[in-house]
Write a protein that holds these residues in place. Structure first.
Motif, PDB file in Angstrom:
ATOM      1  N   ASP A   1       0.660  -1.123   0.470  1.00  0.00           N
ATOM      2  CA  ASP A   1      -0.246   0.265   0.139  1.00  0.00           C
ATOM      3  C   ASP A   1       0.893   1.210  -0.051  1.00  0.00           C
ATOM      4  O   ASP A   1       1.465   2.110   1.372  1.00  0.00           O
TER       5      ASP A   1
ATOM      6  N   HIS B   1      -0.373   4.205   0.040  1.00  0.00           N
ATOM      7  CA  HIS B   1      -0.709   5.685   0.516  1.00  0.00           C
ATOM      8  C   HIS B   1      -1.227   5.148   1.521  1.00  0.00           C
ATOM      9  O   HIS B   1      -2.352   5.066   1.646  1.00  0.00           O
TER      10      HIS B   1
ATOM     11  N   PRO C   1      -2.592  10.715  -6.634  1.00  0.00           N
ATOM     12  CA  PRO C   1      -3.307   9.288  -5.969  1.00  0.00           C
ATOM     13  C   PRO C   1      -4.903   9.640  -5.957  1.00  0.00           C
ATOM     14  O   PRO C   1      -4.969  10.056  -7.172  1.00  0.00           O
ATOM     15  N   THR C   2      -5.135   9.162  -5.567  1.00  0.00           N
ATOM     16  CA  THR C   2      -7.473   8.744  -6.059  1.00  0.00           C
ATOM     17  C   THR C   2      -6.412   8.641  -7.528  1.00  0.00           C
ATOM     18  O   THR C   2      -8.198   9.813  -8.048  1.00  0.00           O
TER      19      THR C   2
ATOM     20  N   ASP D   1      -2.095   6.192  -7.906  1.00  0.00           N
ATOM     21  CA  ASP D   1      -2.967   4.941  -6.807  1.00  0.00           C
ATOM     22  C   ASP D   1      -4.077   4.815  -7.417  1.00  0.00           C
ATOM     23  O   ASP D   1      -5.170   4.750  -7.928  1.00  0.00           O
TER      24      ASP D   1
ATOM     25  N   ALA E   1      -6.116   4.794  -4.967  1.00  0.00           N
ATOM     26  CA  ALA E   1      -7.554   4.962  -3.917  1.00  0.00           C
ATOM     27  C   ALA E   1      -8.678   5.944  -3.982  1.00  0.00           C
ATOM     28  O   ALA E   1      -8.558   6.438  -4.030  1.00  0.00           O
TER      29      ALA E   1
ATOM     30  N   GLY F   1      -2.954   1.125  -3.736  1.00  0.00           N
ATOM     31  CA  GLY F   1      -3.107   2.451  -2.624  1.00  0.00           C
ATOM     32  C   GLY F   1      -4.084   2.560  -1.995  1.00  0.00           C
ATOM     33  O   GLY F   1      -5.091   2.333  -3.017  1.00  0.00           O
ATOM     34  N   THR F   2      -4.709   3.161  -0.930  1.00  0.00           N
ATOM     35  CA  THR F   2      -5.908   3.099  -0.182  1.00  0.00           C
ATOM     36  C   THR F   2      -5.826   4.518   0.869  1.00  0.00           C
ATOM     37  O   THR F   2      -7.068   4.615   1.194  1.00  0.00           O
ATOM     38  N   ASP F   3      -4.911   4.904   1.113  1.00  0.00           N
ATOM     39  CA  ASP F   3      -5.370   6.071   1.953  1.00  0.00           C
ATOM     40  C   ASP F   3      -5.460   6.248   3.359  1.00  0.00           C
ATOM     41  O   ASP F   3      -6.410   6.756   3.666  1.00  0.00           O
ATOM     42  N   THR F   4      -5.236   4.411   3.874  1.00  0.00           N
ATOM     43  CA  THR F   4      -5.525   4.489   5.105  1.00  0.00           C
ATOM     44  C   THR F   4      -4.706   3.918   6.332  1.00  0.00           C
ATOM     45  O   THR F   4      -3.682   2.856   5.531  1.00  0.00           O
TER      46      THR F   4
ATOM     47  N   ALA G   1     -10.806  -2.580  -1.494  1.00  0.00           N
ATOM     48  CA  ALA G   1      -9.710  -1.819  -2.460  1.00  0.00           C
ATOM     49  C   ALA G   1      -9.296  -3.017  -2.964  1.00  0.00           C
ATOM     50  O   ALA G   1      -9.356  -2.684  -4.098  1.00  0.00           O
TER      51      ALA G   1
END
Length: 330
Positions: free
Chosen positions: A4, A6, A200-201, A259, A261, A283-286, A296
């Motif tokens: 991951d 992120h 990201p995202t 990513d 996310a 990536g998850t932003d978690t 995810a």
């Protein structure tokens, strides 16, 4: 094995000082939850250094004292050393913060705990196509560290939004799209072929704007007739004029990673079509986002990737980009 790229954490001192989601302070809980679904390593950092993503009256994230930022990085390095099979870190830096801050970031990147840089896609309303970002991109390229272009606490794209839910889930991804487009348009990636950035995202909507980005590049800076003899041009260049890529911006897309996310399968499919499987990172932003981790991962399985490409997106691309060794990946 999945990596991951992120995730975020914060120190107990900052957690006591600022309003932040409790999940940011529970590092072991994060590692345990991710391990349960096969996420073996997370690259963590803070998009605000020793500040906070929740706007606080009187607090300017871009004026944090050097000793506080240094203490945050010391704490983060200590957490990574204590959990070396599960964590690697990003160095936070204000890309417009000046020579001393850039030098300190470059020095931190020599530590094995840190494998990348995290900066904001806009800084106090200013995107990174400003000439003042030249020294930052030169430093990042020389270091070889990929740059996560993370949205700030107060994104330029949401300056007039008052509902924090819209800021989090609409304005911040929009800031990523505009910020990444500005980097491409300014030609920073063209000037530094070794530079790599992470949007990201899923690029925040940028995959749907690439043709428009190249179209903008073909147009004059300002519409109107050519300057007549003896009259000044409509838009004279000055010291604050953003640089401009010589090639079409999309010619540098190979240096941009995105990513995953996002909860949106169409957004991921658009990112895959625009950037290809070699430039897609899991990536998850978690934390702090609390979307189910299994969900995810399941989104990747719905993209129709080959087994080999699924392995690259799940962790192989990240391992290569961040230079992670075999011990971490086992």
């Amino acid at each position: 094995m999945s990596i991951d790229v992120h995730g975020h954490v914060t120190s107990p001192r900052l957690f006591e000082r600022f309003p932040m989601p409790p999940s940011l302070a529970d590092i072991d809980g994060m590692i345990e939850a991710k391990a349960a679904v096969g996420i073996t390593l997370t690259v963590v950092g803070s998009p605000v250094g020793a500040g906070t993503m929740v706007p606080v009256p009187g607090l300017d994230n871009y004026r944090q004292p050097a000793d506080e930022l240094r203490a945050f990085h010391d704490w983060l390095a200590e957490q990574i050393r204590a959990r070396s099979t599960a964590l690697r870190g990003y160095v936070y830096v204000n890309p417009l913060g000046g020579a001393a801050e850039l030098a300190e970031a470059a020095q931190l990147l020599k530590q094995p705990e840190f494998v990348g840089l995290i900066v904001n896609s806009s800084v106090n309303g200013e995107f990174l196509d400003t000439p003042r970002a030249a020294d930052f991109f030169a430093m990042a390229a020389e270091s070889g560290a990929p740059v996560l272009l993370h949205p700030p606490a107060e994104p330029a794209a949401g300056a007039r939004l008052r509902d924090p839910r819209l800021v989090e889930h609409v304005a911040r991804p929009s800031d990523v799209a505009v910020g990444t487009a500005a980097v491409l348009f300014a030609g920073w990636l063209e000037r530094h072929p070794q530079l790599r950035i992470i949007a990201p995202t899923a690029g925040g909507g940028l995959p749907l704007l690439l043709e428009k980005l190249d179209l903008a590049h073909r147009l004059p800076r300002r519409p109107g007739p050519p300057a007549a003899a003896g009259r000044p041009p409509l838009d004279p260049a000055g010291p604050d004029t953003p640089p401009l890529a010589e090639r079409p911006p999309t010619a540098s897309l190979g240096q941009v990673y995105v990513d995953t996310a996002t909860p949106s399968l169409p957004a991921l499919a658009a990112a895959l079509a625009a950037f290809g499987p070699r430039n897609l990172l899991f990536g998850t932003d978690t934390p702090p986002l609390g979307a189910p981790l299994g969900q995810a991962l399941a989104l990747l399985d719905r993209l129709g990737l080959s087994e080999a490409d699924r392995a690259l997106v799940g962790g192989g691309n990240a391992a290569e980009l961040f230079g992670l060794d075999a011990e971490v990946l086992s």
